[in-house]
Structures are given as structure tokens and as C-alpha cells.
Design an enzyme around this catalytic site. Sequence first.
Site, PDB file in Angstrom:
ATOM      1  CG  ASP A 104      -1.945   1.002   0.957  1.00  0.00           C
ATOM      2  OD1 ASP A 104      -3.231   0.645   1.111  1.00  0.00           O
ATOM      3  OD2 ASP A 104      -1.702   2.194   0.998  1.00  0.00           O
ATOM      4  CG  ASN A 139     -11.910  -0.689   4.148  1.00  0.00           C
ATOM      5  OD1 ASN A 139     -12.466  -0.997   5.136  1.00  0.00           O
ATOM      6  ND2 ASN A 139     -11.007  -0.066   3.860  1.00  0.00           N
ATOM      7  CB  VAL A 181      -9.088   1.598  -5.023  1.00  0.00           C
ATOM      8  CG1 VAL A 181      -8.555   1.185  -6.135  1.00  0.00           C
ATOM      9  CG2 VAL A 181      -8.001   2.794  -4.577  1.00  0.00           C
ATOM     10  CG  HIS A 206      -8.500  -2.947  -2.289  1.00  0.00           C
ATOM     11  ND1 HIS A 206      -9.226  -2.097  -3.177  1.00  0.00           N
ATOM     12  CD2 HIS A 206      -8.026  -2.254  -0.924  1.00  0.00           C
ATOM     13  CE1 HIS A 206      -9.792  -1.213  -2.612  1.00  0.00           C
ATOM     14  NE2 HIS A 206      -9.057  -1.303  -1.316  1.00  0.00           N
ATOM     15  CG  HIS A 235      -6.585  -2.794   3.189  1.00  0.00           C
ATOM     16  ND1 HIS A 235      -5.825  -1.693   3.001  1.00  0.00           N
ATOM     17  CD2 HIS A 235      -7.865  -2.591   2.640  1.00  0.00           C
ATOM     18  CE1 HIS A 235      -6.640  -1.161   2.182  1.00  0.00           C
ATOM     19  NE2 HIS A 235      -7.827  -1.491   2.206  1.00  0.00           N
TER      20      HIS A 235
HETATM   21  P1  AMP Z   1      -9.524   1.385   0.337  1.00  0.00           P
HETATM   22  O1  AMP Z   1      -9.716   2.768   0.957  1.00  0.00           O
HETATM   23  O2  AMP Z   1     -10.015   0.206   1.241  1.00  0.00           O
HETATM   24  O3  AMP Z   1     -10.395   1.463  -0.747  1.00  0.00           O
HETATM   25  O4  AMP Z   1      -8.237   1.278  -0.111  1.00  0.00           O
HETATM   26  C1  AMP Z   1      -7.294   1.589  -0.843  1.00  0.00           C
HETATM   27  C2  AMP Z   1      -5.947   1.687  -0.620  1.00  0.00           C
HETATM   28  O5  AMP Z   1      -5.261   1.757  -1.738  1.00  0.00           O
HETATM   29  C3  AMP Z   1      -5.530   2.708   0.291  1.00  0.00           C
HETATM   30  O6  AMP Z   1      -5.095   2.505   1.467  1.00  0.00           O
HETATM   31  C4  AMP Z   1      -4.532   3.417  -0.657  1.00  0.00           C
HETATM   32  O7  AMP Z   1      -3.357   4.068  -0.013  1.00  0.00           O
HETATM   33  C5  AMP Z   1      -4.037   2.418  -1.631  1.00  0.00           C
HETATM   34  N1  AMP Z   1      -3.611   3.191  -2.958  1.00  0.00           N
HETATM   35  C6  AMP Z   1      -4.240   3.762  -3.876  1.00  0.00           C
HETATM   36  N2  AMP Z   1      -3.464   3.874  -4.984  1.00  0.00           N
HETATM   37  C7  AMP Z   1      -2.420   3.051  -4.682  1.00  0.00           C
HETATM   38  C8  AMP Z   1      -1.399   2.843  -5.470  1.00  0.00           C
HETATM   39  N3  AMP Z   1      -1.209   3.530  -6.881  1.00  0.00           N
HETATM   40  N4  AMP Z   1      -0.369   1.923  -5.290  1.00  0.00           N
HETATM   41  C9  AMP Z   1      -0.392   1.275  -3.916  1.00  0.00           C
HETATM   42  N5  AMP Z   1      -1.485   1.585  -3.248  1.00  0.00           N
HETATM   43  C10 AMP Z   1      -2.469   2.425  -3.421  1.00  0.00           C
END
Ligand code: AMP
Length: 123
Positions: A31, A88, A97, A101, A103
Site C-alpha cells: 500500500d 472495505n 479504490v 482488494h 488489506h
Molecule cells: P480502500 O480505502 O480500502 O479502498 O483502500 C485503497 C488503498 O489503496 C489505500 O490504502 C491507498 O493507500 C491504496 N492505494 C491507492 N492507490 C495506490 C497505488 N497506486 N499503489 C499502492 N496503493 C495504492
Amino acid sequence: MENNCIFCKIVAGQTGTELVYQDEQVTVFHDREPAAPVHLLIVPNRHVTSLNEISATDRDWLVQVMLVAGQIARQMNVHESGFRLLTNTGADAGQSVYHLHFHLLGGTQLNRLGWRGGGWPGN
Ligand code: AMP
């Protein structure tokens, strides 16, 4: 591959993001804003927006996510100290995003509900 999906681009190797693991079904990378000393994302290679969109046909890669999580936790040496796997879904959970995914968090004492509103490194 979904247009303008950052995680689709990472899966396809189009961003220069270092991949920690990749197979035919899932991809793992760090992340970019870690909420714990170990914070990886495990994503299906196929574009699925969230858990709201999965069905029984997704069984194979969903199982693979779990198997890979165990393997990566061991690789990151948090398998004994403990770790958390979470996803989430939607606005109330803070999904930012919309490519499903998971975490994988560890390497410190995690707060009970997740990481927002407490935990490492702040409040
Ligand atoms: P969520 O809020 O559960 O949708 O998590 C999305 C996660 O993706 C967040 O923790 C961001 O820091 C991470 N994230 C977004 N863009 C990138 C990227 N290009 N590379 C790595 N992590 C990312």
C-alpha cells in the site's frame, strides 16, 4: 481490464509498482500509504469492484486470496505475531479504490475495528 482503474494498471505492470507476488489469479503489492509497518494489498487480477459484485463463479480466486494471504504473512514474518486481512466495501467502510482488494496489516498492535480512527502511526 477496466479503463482508468489504477489497480488494473498495477496488475498489468503498467505503473512500475513493485509486485510482491503475482500469479494467474491474484497480485500483491505494498500500500502506498501504509497504515501499519506491514501493509500490503491483495487484489484479484480480474476487475471486480467490491464484494458486492462477486458470485459463486469467483470461488477459485477468492480461495486463492486467502491462501496467498497466509503465505505472504509468513513471508513478512507476521504470521506468529498476528495480522489482519480486511476489505472495505462501499462508502461507510471508506472504500476509495473500486477494484476489490484485501488489506493485509501487521507488524504492530492493531486497533480493534480497523485502522481509521486509531492505530498506527497516529492517534
Ligand atoms: P480502500 O480505502 O480500502 O479502498 O483502500 C485503497 C488503498 O489503496 C489505500 O490504502 C491507498 O493507500 C491504496 N492505494 C491507492 N492507490 C495506490 C497505488 N497506486 N499503489 C499502492 N496503493 C495504492
